[in-house]
Design an enzyme around this catalytic site. Sequence first.
Site, PDB file in Angstrom:
ATOM      1  N   SER A 182       0.914  -1.224  -0.197  1.00  0.00           N
ATOM      2  CA  SER A 182      -0.142   0.099  -0.118  1.00  0.00           C
ATOM      3  C   SER A 182       0.974   1.239  -0.044  1.00  0.00           C
ATOM      4  O   SER A 182       1.966   1.395   0.242  1.00  0.00           O
ATOM      5  CB  SER A 182      -0.802  -0.162   1.394  1.00  0.00           C
ATOM      6  OG  SER A 182      -1.459   1.227   1.396  1.00  0.00           O
ATOM      7  N   TYR A 191      -1.960   0.371  10.651  1.00  0.00           N
ATOM      8  CA  TYR A 191      -2.015  -0.157   9.239  1.00  0.00           C
ATOM      9  C   TYR A 191      -0.791  -0.016   8.536  1.00  0.00           C
ATOM     10  O   TYR A 191      -0.281  -0.801   8.119  1.00  0.00           O
ATOM     11  CB  TYR A 191      -3.298   0.387   8.792  1.00  0.00           C
ATOM     12  CG  TYR A 191      -3.301  -0.293   7.096  1.00  0.00           C
ATOM     13  CD1 TYR A 191      -3.906  -1.372   6.817  1.00  0.00           C
ATOM     14  CD2 TYR A 191      -3.275   0.739   6.115  1.00  0.00           C
ATOM     15  CE1 TYR A 191      -3.833  -1.699   5.423  1.00  0.00           C
ATOM     16  CE2 TYR A 191      -3.346   0.486   4.779  1.00  0.00           C
ATOM     17  CZ  TYR A 191      -3.714  -1.007   4.517  1.00  0.00           C
ATOM     18  OH  TYR A 191      -3.796  -1.404   3.139  1.00  0.00           O
TER      19      TYR A 191
END
Length: 251
Positions: free
Chosen positions: A144, A157
């Site tokens: 990501s 995260y």
Amino acid sequence: MKDAFGAPQSLLVLGGTSDIAQATAHRLVARRTRTVWLAGRPSPALEKSAESLRQQGADTRTVAFDALDPEAHETALGKVFAEGDIDMVLLAFGTLGDQARDEADPLAAARVAQTNYTGAVSAGLICARALQTQGHGSLVVLSSVAAERARRSNFIYGSSKAGLDAFTQGLGDALHGTGVHVMVVRPGFVRSKMTAGLQEAPLATTPEAVAAAIETGLRRRAETVWVPGRLRLVMSALRHVPRPVFRRLPL
């Protein structure tokens, strides 16, 4: 084996209910992929994903797999590779978590890290070893843009993805020259089940766009893929913003 165009004929998806995984599998099956394994927790959603690929013409099977149970990974994934060579492994499982809740609940934060990082390390190493034994194949790992720099809004995260990203790059270096291709994919905000209800970020994309970028990356044997590509420049700039300034950004 991959065909003359570099398209995988067999695919193993870790995280078979992921929107990006489903979009990628359907795109590859529409080309030349004929055998698909979907690994995930047994559920109606996993079976539905498998059935949609069968209707598209793929020989699709499911295998029970839980990122949070690494002791069972060897058995589950070994079952797949024992059935024949796998041309491509797509590591697509992960959880976004809830930053505010997870900060207040260290056990919940640890589950995010265990799913996104330690579970991926276990599964990634097992698959990498099997691909190396074959002497060919691609391992594609969904990272990501959040991995590029920890942000106040999602640092739990983001830090787990940063670990996964670094692991994947190191694994790619370790496997260089073995015939195994490792590719890390860094999408930005993806409109999917995982982000439903969240405020959309700039340069938002779709599972289908990520799938198209993965296919192009496979053909080019790329090592890093950004989706959309403009995020490479955006994140390069953000990495070099002084920390006192970065803290004041609405990120």
